[in-house]
Design an enzyme around this catalytic site. Structure first.
Site, PDB file in Angstrom:
ATOM      1  N   LYS A  67       0.847  -1.205   0.000  1.00  0.00           N
ATOM      2  CA  LYS A  67       0.000   0.000   0.000  1.00  0.00           C
ATOM      3  C   LYS A  67       0.879   1.250   0.000  1.00  0.00           C
ATOM      4  O   LYS A  67       0.677   2.168  -0.787  1.00  0.00           O
ATOM      5  CB  LYS A  67      -0.941  -0.002   1.222  1.00  0.00           C
ATOM      6  CG  LYS A  67      -2.114  -0.962   1.068  1.00  0.00           C
ATOM      7  CD  LYS A  67      -2.899  -1.146   2.370  1.00  0.00           C
ATOM      8  CE  LYS A  67      -4.011  -2.185   2.163  1.00  0.00           C
ATOM      9  NZ  LYS A  67      -4.701  -2.576   3.404  1.00  0.00           N
TER      10      LYS A  67
ATOM     11  N   GLN B 238      -4.674  -0.956   9.476  1.00  0.00           N
ATOM     12  CA  GLN B 238      -4.755  -2.316   8.944  1.00  0.00           C
ATOM     13  C   GLN B 238      -5.410  -3.247   9.972  1.00  0.00           C
ATOM     14  O   GLN B 238      -5.011  -3.285  11.137  1.00  0.00           O
ATOM     15  CB  GLN B 238      -3.345  -2.809   8.574  1.00  0.00           C
ATOM     16  CG  GLN B 238      -3.292  -4.181   7.933  1.00  0.00           C
ATOM     17  CD  GLN B 238      -3.878  -4.230   6.526  1.00  0.00           C
ATOM     18  OE1 GLN B 238      -3.957  -3.228   5.815  1.00  0.00           O
ATOM     19  NE2 GLN B 238      -4.303  -5.406   6.110  1.00  0.00           N
TER      20      GLN B 238
ATOM     21  N   ASP C 243     -11.240   3.562   4.071  1.00  0.00           N
ATOM     22  CA  ASP C 243     -11.797   2.206   4.070  1.00  0.00           C
ATOM     23  C   ASP C 243     -13.324   2.229   4.009  1.00  0.00           C
ATOM     24  O   ASP C 243     -13.959   1.208   3.775  1.00  0.00           O
ATOM     25  CB  ASP C 243     -11.410   1.480   5.366  1.00  0.00           C
ATOM     26  CG  ASP C 243     -10.110   0.707   5.254  1.00  0.00           C
ATOM     27  OD1 ASP C 243      -9.873   0.109   4.197  1.00  0.00           O
ATOM     28  OD2 ASP C 243      -9.351   0.710   6.246  1.00  0.00           O
TER      29      ASP C 243
HETATM   30  N1  GUN Z   1      -7.438  -6.082   6.342  1.00  0.00           N
HETATM   31  C1  GUN Z   1      -7.778  -6.831   5.277  1.00  0.00           C
HETATM   32  N2  GUN Z   1      -8.377  -6.073   4.336  1.00  0.00           N
HETATM   33  C2  GUN Z   1      -8.416  -4.808   4.837  1.00  0.00           C
HETATM   34  C3  GUN Z   1      -8.905  -3.575   4.318  1.00  0.00           C
HETATM   35  O1  GUN Z   1      -9.458  -3.472   3.213  1.00  0.00           O
HETATM   36  N3  GUN Z   1      -8.740  -2.498   5.145  1.00  0.00           N
HETATM   37  C4  GUN Z   1      -8.151  -2.585   6.356  1.00  0.00           C
HETATM   38  N4  GUN Z   1      -8.051  -1.469   7.080  1.00  0.00           N
HETATM   39  N5  GUN Z   1      -7.696  -3.719   6.858  1.00  0.00           N
HETATM   40  C5  GUN Z   1      -7.814  -4.827   6.092  1.00  0.00           C
END
Ligand code: GUN
Length: 300
Positions: free
Chosen positions: A54, A98, A121
């Protein structure tokens, strides 16, 4: 019939280059450099890989990238304090914590602490509500990526029967909202659904998000259906050598591709779309924070 393999990797590349174009325009015309802060707590290896990717891709599209790594034993108060600081930081337009966070931290409390204006998100109650009633704002990354692939594959989704397997807040529920908005007839199936195979057999669109390796078999799929596999499961692969593993989805790809019209592979399907949509959402929030109309080609 052998299905068309939906190339999420290539679609995500195209989306990232659109994002880079919008970032360039925000910088040149408005003096805004969109900034994304990614926070990880602990050292879960899969999460570390996601977060590194990311941060790397954020920088590649010309955005400011901020990465915060907290130790496994960081307290909930420390994490909330960091979120508060990022909420106030003018260089930050998107905040992603995350998930999962370690067990001693209440994930809902952390999500609720994120300023909805920076919630890339789309996990905060305010943004979940906005998606439900169709107001502009960020849309959860994985469901948004799935929707983009479906629209690209099928054009209008109106009137199609969509079956989502999985009712999580991260994928199943927001996916339901987006498909309803696109005029599908939506069924959300889950672990307690009876006769799951029969339910899936009704679907023109299958979105598999249960987190069980290769659970959905080819003979559950209606001939000609479009199958979107959200699952990313690591399973043993003794054929590759002792202790080796491989990634598989929630769909049994080998049998399903003989029945479906189109199907996403794992890896290379939905996965790359999730990060590209995160970058797209950061352009959306950076625009909205600055009272600009967000680009229409980056959202649902
Ligand atoms: N963990 C797995 N997928 C995601 C996501 O799309 N966003 C976040 N914040 N954590 C994750």
């Amino acid at each position: 019939m052998t299905a068309k393999i939906i190339d999420g990797k290539s679609f995500a590349e195209g989306l990232r280059s659109r994002v880079a174009g919008h970032v360039e325009r925000l910088k040149a015309e408005h003096g805004i450099t969109p900034g994304l802060a990614v926070v990880i707590v602990g050292h879960d290896p899969a999460s570390q890989v996601y977060v590194t990717n990311k941060a790397k891709q954020t920088a590649e599209v010309g955005m400011a990238s901020f990465k915060y790594e907290l130790p496994e034993d960081a307290s909930e108060a420390e994490l909330l304090e960091l979120v508060k600081r990022l909420n106030a930081d003018q260089a930050v337009h998107g905040i992603l914590v995350q998930l999962p966070v370690p067990k001693h931290i209440d994930a809902n409390k952390v999500i609720e602490a994120i300023d909805p204006a920076k919630d890339v998100d789309s996990f905060t109650p305010a943004n979940v509500g906005k998606v439900q009633i169709g107001l502009p704002g960020p849309v959860s990354c994985t469901p948004l990526g799935c929707l983009m692939l479906l629209r690209d594959e099928l054009g209008s989704l109106a009137g199609l029967n969509a079956v989502i397997i999985g009712r999580s807040n991260l994928v199943g529920k927001p996916m339901m909202q987006l498909l309803l908005r696109d005029n599908c007839t939506v069924t959300v199936a889950h672990s307690r659904t009876q006769n799951l195979a029969d339910v899936v057999r009704q679907a023109d669109i299958v979105v598999a998000a249960v987190g069980r390796p290769e659970m959905i078999k080819g003979d559950w799929i209606k001939p000609g259906a479009t199958v979107i596999d959200v699952g990313i499961n690591r399973v043993p692969a003794p054929e590759k050598g002792e202790g080796k593993t491989r990634l598989v989805g929630d769909v049994d790809f080998t049998s399903a591709k003989e029945v479906a019209a189109a199907i996403t592979p794992v890896p290379g399907g939905v996965g790359p779309m999730t990060i590209a949509c995160l970058l797209a959402n950061t352009v959306t929030t950076a625009s909205l924070i600055n009272n600009l109309v967000p680009p229409s080609d980056l959202t649902a």
